[in-house]
Design an enzyme around this catalytic site. Structure first.
Site, PDB file in Angstrom:
ATOM      1  N   ILE A  32      44.121  40.095  43.361  1.00 40.07           N
ATOM      2  CA  ILE A  32      45.481  40.370  43.080  1.00 40.07           C
ATOM      3  C   ILE A  32      44.843  42.212  42.904  1.00 40.07           C
ATOM      4  CG2 ILE A  32      45.191  39.534  40.406  1.00 40.07           C
ATOM      5  CD1 ILE A  32      48.157  39.059  40.927  1.00 40.07           C
ATOM      6  N   HIS A 101      35.474  30.302  42.535  1.00 42.78           N
ATOM      7  CA  HIS A 101      35.526  31.185  44.108  1.00 42.78           C
ATOM      8  C   HIS A 101      34.831  31.523  44.699  1.00 42.78           C
ATOM      9  CE1 HIS A 101      36.274  32.712  40.171  1.00 42.78           C
ATOM     10  NE2 HIS A 101      36.060  33.812  40.705  1.00 42.78           N
ATOM     11  N   HIS A 103      34.193  35.616  46.397  1.00 44.96           N
ATOM     12  CA  HIS A 103      34.822  36.323  47.186  1.00 44.96           C
ATOM     13  C   HIS A 103      34.380  37.141  48.471  1.00 44.96           C
ATOM     14  CE1 HIS A 103      35.782  38.006  43.325  1.00 44.96           C
ATOM     15  NE2 HIS A 103      34.802  36.854  43.081  1.00 44.96           N
TER      16      HIS A 103
HETATM   17  P1  5GP Z   1      35.362  36.442  39.275  1.00 46.44           P
HETATM   18  O1  5GP Z   1      35.610  37.751  37.847  1.00 46.44           O
HETATM   19  O2  5GP Z   1      35.921  35.211  37.803  1.00 46.44           O
HETATM   20  O3  5GP Z   1      34.601  36.058  39.796  1.00 46.44           O
HETATM   21  O4  5GP Z   1      37.306  36.731  39.713  1.00 46.44           O
HETATM   22  C1  5GP Z   1      38.253  36.049  39.230  1.00 46.44           C
HETATM   23  C2  5GP Z   1      38.820  37.361  40.620  1.00 46.44           C
HETATM   24  O5  5GP Z   1      40.473  36.894  40.516  1.00 46.44           O
HETATM   25  C3  5GP Z   1      39.706  38.544  39.884  1.00 46.44           C
HETATM   26  O6  5GP Z   1      39.271  39.382  41.026  1.00 46.44           O
HETATM   27  C4  5GP Z   1      41.339  38.914  39.609  1.00 46.44           C
HETATM   28  O7  5GP Z   1      41.847  40.570  40.188  1.00 46.44           O
HETATM   29  C5  5GP Z   1      41.337  37.461  40.732  1.00 46.44           C
HETATM   30  N1  5GP Z   1      42.860  37.191  40.280  1.00 46.44           N
HETATM   31  C6  5GP Z   1      42.913  37.157  38.353  1.00 46.44           C
HETATM   32  N2  5GP Z   1      44.212  36.129  38.339  1.00 46.44           N
HETATM   33  C7  5GP Z   1      44.768  36.374  39.659  1.00 46.44           C
HETATM   34  C8  5GP Z   1      45.742  35.936  40.310  1.00 46.44           C
HETATM   35  O8  5GP Z   1      47.164  35.534  39.390  1.00 46.44           O
HETATM   36  N3  5GP Z   1      46.265  36.200  41.064  1.00 46.44           N
HETATM   37  C9  5GP Z   1      45.448  36.149  42.604  1.00 46.44           C
HETATM   38  N4  5GP Z   1      45.588  36.792  43.473  1.00 46.44           N
HETATM   39  N5  5GP Z   1      44.629  36.950  42.348  1.00 46.44           N
HETATM   40  C10 5GP Z   1      44.325  37.100  40.287  1.00 46.44           C
END
Ligand code: 5GP
Ligand code: ZN
Length: 109
Positions: A32, A101, A103
């Site tokens: 997002i 997850h 990336h």
């Molecule tokens: P992290 O920092 O946990 O590795 O990555 C989480 C990612 O999830 C972030 O890059 C953030 O932008 C994305 N994200 C968080 N909430 C949502 C959502 O509701 N929908 C989508 N598509 N991405 C999300």
């Protein structure tokens, strides 16, 4: 499924998030808040908090995530130019959503 986990909601189809690819193990959708021209999230259907919580029986999930990353990179036309596959692990590693997850980042000129 864990209550109040946004990624559980997405993989279970309870949001309007566009799904780019899915199979029995995982779901792929756009980040997002993209940090690259191509920024997708590859998310297992199983709720696992982080890499730290993986057990041996989750090995097929991890290999499926990496295979899906390769597949999506090909589909997005960034395989030859190159890309990153990144797991952020826990708060110190930049993890904000505590549902495992991977990336997929790429598409820079
Ligand atoms: P992290 O920092 O946990 O590795 O990555 C989480 C990612 O999830 C972030 O890059 C953030 O932008 C994305 N994200 C968080 N909430 C949502 C959502 O509701 N929908 C989508 N598509 N991405 C999300
Ligand atoms: Zn979850």
């Amino acid at each position: 499924m864990t209550a109040e986990c946004i990624f559980c909601s997405i993989v279970n189809g309870n949001t309007d998030t566009e799904i780019l690819f899915e199979n029995e193990t995982l779901v792929v959708f756009k980040d997002i808040n993209p940090h690259a021209p191509v920024h997708q999230l590859l998310v297992p259907r199983k709720h696992i908090r982080s890499i730290n919580d993986l057990t041996l029986s989750d090995d097929t999930i991890v290999s499926s995530l990496i295979s899906a990353g390769k597949r999506m990179a090909n589909e997005m036309g960034i395989a030859a130019s190159g890309y990153k596959l990144v797991f952020n692990v826990e708060r110190g590693g930049g993890q904000m959503i505590f549902h495992l997850h991977l990336h997929l980042l790429g598409g820079w000129k």
